[in-house]
Write a protein that holds these residues in place. Structure first.
Motif, PDB file in Angstrom:
ATOM      1  N   GLN A  41     -28.890   8.619  -1.349  1.00  0.00           N
ATOM      2  CA  GLN A  41     -29.509   9.232  -0.172  1.00  0.00           C
ATOM      3  C   GLN A  41     -29.867  10.687  -0.438  1.00  0.00           C
ATOM      4  O   GLN A  41     -30.917  11.153  -0.036  1.00  0.00           O
ATOM      5  CB  GLN A  41     -28.568   9.140   1.024  1.00  0.00           C
ATOM      6  CG  GLN A  41     -29.160   9.729   2.289  1.00  0.00           C
ATOM      7  CD  GLN A  41     -28.202   9.669   3.458  1.00  0.00           C
ATOM      8  OE1 GLN A  41     -27.093   9.197   3.331  1.00  0.00           O
ATOM      9  NE2 GLN A  41     -28.639  10.151   4.586  1.00  0.00           N
ATOM     10  N   TRP A  42     -29.021  11.416  -1.149  1.00  0.00           N
ATOM     11  CA  TRP A  42     -29.288  12.835  -1.405  1.00  0.00           C
ATOM     12  C   TRP A  42     -30.521  13.024  -2.292  1.00  0.00           C
ATOM     13  O   TRP A  42     -31.105  14.094  -2.315  1.00  0.00           O
ATOM     14  CB  TRP A  42     -28.077  13.516  -2.028  1.00  0.00           C
ATOM     15  CG  TRP A  42     -27.624  12.915  -3.320  1.00  0.00           C
ATOM     16  CD1 TRP A  42     -26.651  11.978  -3.492  1.00  0.00           C
ATOM     17  CD2 TRP A  42     -28.121  13.209  -4.632  1.00  0.00           C
ATOM     18  NE1 TRP A  42     -26.517  11.660  -4.820  1.00  0.00           N
ATOM     19  CE2 TRP A  42     -27.406  12.411  -5.544  1.00  0.00           C
ATOM     20  CE3 TRP A  42     -29.097  14.060  -5.120  1.00  0.00           C
ATOM     21  CZ2 TRP A  42     -27.647  12.445  -6.903  1.00  0.00           C
ATOM     22  CZ3 TRP A  42     -29.319  14.084  -6.487  1.00  0.00           C
ATOM     23  CH2 TRP A  42     -28.596  13.288  -7.357  1.00  0.00           C
ATOM     24  N   ALA A  43     -30.927  11.981  -3.012  1.00  0.00           N
ATOM     25  CA  ALA A  43     -32.097  12.083  -3.883  1.00  0.00           C
ATOM     26  C   ALA A  43     -33.340  11.477  -3.235  1.00  0.00           C
ATOM     27  O   ALA A  43     -34.342  11.281  -3.915  1.00  0.00           O
ATOM     28  CB  ALA A  43     -31.820  11.387  -5.209  1.00  0.00           C
ATOM     29  N   GLY A  44     -33.268  11.170  -1.953  1.00  0.00           N
ATOM     30  CA  GLY A  44     -34.436  10.646  -1.256  1.00  0.00           C
ATOM     31  C   GLY A  44     -34.419   9.151  -1.046  1.00  0.00           C
ATOM     32  O   GLY A  44     -35.428   8.569  -0.672  1.00  0.00           O
TER      33      GLY A  44
END
Length: 97
Positions: A41-44
């Motif tokens: 999630q933190w990478a899109g």
């Protein structure tokens, strides 16, 4: 004499580059459809609360549950949501400690 060989070779190179470019478009389309599930999630990637993909058994169960909640009266729906929040809050709080 040099011009005879140069024109067909340029045409061949342009055709090869066009074919490669077209191939990249279809590969990326297929990869992007499934790779979003594996990107954090933190990478899109997909958020944690994203619904399941359409066409899967999880999606069918998700839609049935959503329809069941839609048909509930508003008072019952609010009670159920509060009960679920209380249950997940207690679970997540003990897991952190």
């Amino acid at each position: 004499m040099l011009m005879r060989f140069r024109l067909p070779s340029i045409a061949a190179v342009v055709a090869l580059l066009a074919a490669n470019l077209a191939g990249c478009g279809t590969v990326n389309e297929r990869l992007s459809a499934g790779m979003g599930d594996y990107v954090p999630q933190w990478a899109g990637g997909l958020p944690a609360d994203a619904p399941p993909r359409a066409g899967t058994p999880q999606y069918d169960a998700y839609m049935k549950e959503r329809e069941r909640k839609r048909l509930l009266p508003a008072a019952d729906r609010e009670k159920e949501e509060q009960a679920q929040k209380g249950a997940t809050g207690a679970t997540s709080g003990s897991a952190v400690r």
